[in-house]
Design a protein around this motif. Structure first.
Motif, short mmCIF file in Angstrom:
data_model
loop_
_atom_site.label_atom_id
_atom_site.label_comp_id
_atom_site.label_asym_id
_atom_site.label_seq_id
_atom_site.Cartn_x
_atom_site.Cartn_y
_atom_site.Cartn_z
N ARG A 207 0.85 -1.21 0.00
CA ARG A 207 0.00 0.00 0.00
C ARG A 207 0.87 1.24 0.00
O ARG A 207 0.58 2.23 -0.68
N LYS A 217 -1.71 0.94 -8.58
CA LYS A 217 -2.94 0.70 -7.82
C LYS A 217 -2.73 -0.58 -7.03
O LYS A 217 -2.27 -1.58 -7.59
N LYS A 219 -4.20 -3.55 -4.34
CA LYS A 219 -5.39 -4.17 -3.77
C LYS A 219 -4.89 -5.36 -2.94
O LYS A 219 -3.96 -6.06 -3.36
N GLN A 225 -12.14 -13.07 1.02
CA GLN A 225 -12.22 -12.86 -0.43
C GLN A 225 -11.58 -14.02 -1.19
O GLN A 225 -12.07 -14.43 -2.24
#
Ligand code: BES
Ligand code: MN
Ligand code: ZN
Length: 499
Positions: A207, A217, A219, A225
């Motif tokens: 991050r 980006k 994630k 999940q």
């Protein structure tokens, strides 16, 4: 450290330390000869005493040479002039950096960059000058108390070039610096012990990288999940640990929208005790390095983002621990991977392929131009190739050649092993679609055979870095490999580097 380019007569450089090379049998390089002329033969006179003959890696510090503007002159042995090549240049550069780092100068000027190894032009001289210097200067002292961290005054190194510094020369410095930063990031993550570098820590670092780089980006998938995606193989490994697994996904979009990305998948096993198939205790501390594949993905993405390379790149790091526990995998357990294929876990220590197989299936979502996975996967690879070459296995000849060349170019070499169908039978299981181990013989190949069953939909290469990712013994620590190889390969794809 700050690097800059400089021109002019070496003997006229006003600096705390001027670095010049001398070949074997005291043959002076051009810069050393210039220093000798300015000093009216004082250098040859000193060399005549016989303490220093120019053998590779030798160093000698001289003070107050008359007629020379520098306060000190550091002589560095270059070895035989006839066989002087890029590896010899790197070695000399590293030796100089070692002496400067232990000494007092806050800045220095190196004339080694004026040398002309037979196999390299200025771009590689400068880039490798930075890389070899940073390699030698790297320290991991974050876990030492302040009193134990030595002072290190050297802050600035100027590299001499013949003509006026070209755009290409400045680019070489920038590339070298970015690659070195990537290598250092990979080393830092890997050297950090398992109690600090957990899957959650790696996720935080990803991050942070995403915040630093505009086109990145990030994630992070949590266990819930992953459960929904059916990642039964990956989750079976983390079930035996109190640290929840993370699937870290970093997307760098420097290329055209819609252009297929290169996907890097790195094993992020933050500590591998083997699980119920427990490892022997000797050297088990080294299994904190079982996330070096993941670390190299971080390092490569960081380097590419720093250079703003015009390509799309995805980094995927499945992160988990592998520990014995009442809820851990047991030999004989059967799990279902995200691909739907079932796996009989005959040895819980062959966990890398279990977390990788689900990450590799996930990689297919990105419609990749190519997928490269990097993993400290097998002890067998250390037996086969030792610490000099990473093992390379693949389903695409062209991709393999690309990687081999990038490794050759950077001195971060790989060696190809066969991935013939003949080996696949070793993974047969009586109870599931496959076993997670291949029995006696060819352990590196059968591990790759296992992965190949999850990579059928795209061009794929696997780098087994068990032997190359860290050093043992007195200089124990992560090497940052194969960040140079991977970054070079991506630079090549962007046609931004010398062949
Ligand atoms: N992380 C190890 C591989 C390893 C071993 C890397 C030594 C570096 C040094 C991996 O998870 C492992 O344990 N592999 C087993 C596989 C075996 C059980 C088929 C191995 O190599 O022993
Ligand atoms: Mn293991
Ligand atoms: Zn492992």
């Amino acid at each position: 450290m700050h690097y800059l380019l400089k021109t002019g007569d070496p003997a006229a450089q006003r600096t705390a330390c001027l670095v010049v090379g001398v070949f074997s049998r005291r043959r002076l390089s051009d810069a050393a000869a210039g220093v000798d002329r300015a000093a009216k033969g004082a250098l040859r006179h000193l060399l005549g005493k016989g303490d220093f003959n120019g053998d590779s890696g030798q160093t000698s510090m001289l003070y107050d040479l008359p007629g020379v503007a520098a306060e000190r002159v550091l002589l560095v042995g270059l070895g035989e002039e006839k066989s002087f090549d890029l590896p010899a240049y790197r070695k000399a550069t590293a030796a100089a950096a070692g002496v400067l780092d232990r000494g007092h100068p806050t800045e220095a000027v190196s004339a080694l960059s004026l040398l002309q190894p037979a196999d390299a032009g200025l771009y590689r001289i400068l880039r490798d000058g930075v890389l070899a210097t940073e390699e030698r200067l790297y320290r991991f002292d974050r876990c030492k108390s302040k009193a134990e961290r030595p002072k290190r005054p050297l802050k600035k190194l100027a590299l001499l070039t013949g003509g006026r510094p070209s755009k290409r020369a400045r680019e070489a410095l920038r590339h070298g610096q970015a690659m070195a930063n990537g290598v250092a990031l990979a080393k830092d993550l890997a050297n950090l012990p398992g109690n600090l570098c957990t899957p959650a820590y790696l996720a935080d670092q990803a991050r942070a990288l995403g915040r630093r780089a505009a086109k990145m980006k990030v994630k992070v998938l949590d266990e819930k999940q992953m459960q929904r995606l059916g990642m039964g193989a990956l989750l079976s490994v983390s079930r035996g640990s109190r640290q929840p697994a993370k699937l870290i996904v970093m997307e760098y979009s420097g290329g055209k929208a819609g252009s297929r990305p290169v996907v890097l998948v790195g094993k992020g096993l933050t500590f591998d005790a083997g699980g119920i198939s427990l490892k022997p205790s000797a050297n088990m501390d080294e299994m904190k390095y079982d996330m070096c594949g993941g670390a190299s993905v971080f390092g490569t993405l960081a380097a590419c983002a720093e250079l703003e390379l015009p390509l799309n790149l995805v980094g995927i790091v499945p992160a988990s621990e592998n520990l014995p526990d009442g809820d851990a995998n047991k030999p004989g357990d059967i799990v279902t991977s995200m691909s739907g294929q079932t796996i009989e876990i005959l040895n819980t220590d062959a966990e890398g392929r279990l977390i990788l197989c689900d990450a590799l299936t996930y990689a297919g979502r990105f419609k990749p131009a190519a997928v490269i996975d990097i993993a400290t996967l097998t002890g067998a690879c250390v037996v086969a190739l030792g610490s000099h070459a990473s093992g390379l296995l693949d389903n695409d000849e062209k991709l393999a050649t690309e990687l081999l060349q990038a490794g050759e170019h950077t001195g971060d070499r790989a060696w190809r092993l066969p991935l013939w169908d003949d080996y696949q039978g070793q993974l047969d299981s009586n109870f599931a679609d496959m076993a997670n181990i291949g029995g006696k013989g060819a352990g590196t190949i059968t591990a790759a055979c296992f992965l190949s069953r999850f990579t059928k939909g795209y061009k794929w290469a696997h780098l087994d870095i068990a032997g190359t990712a860290w050093k043992r013994g007195k200089e124990k620590g992560a090497t940052g490999r194969p960040v140079p190889l991977l970054t070079q390969m991506l630079l090549q794809r962007c046609r931004l580097t010398d062949r």
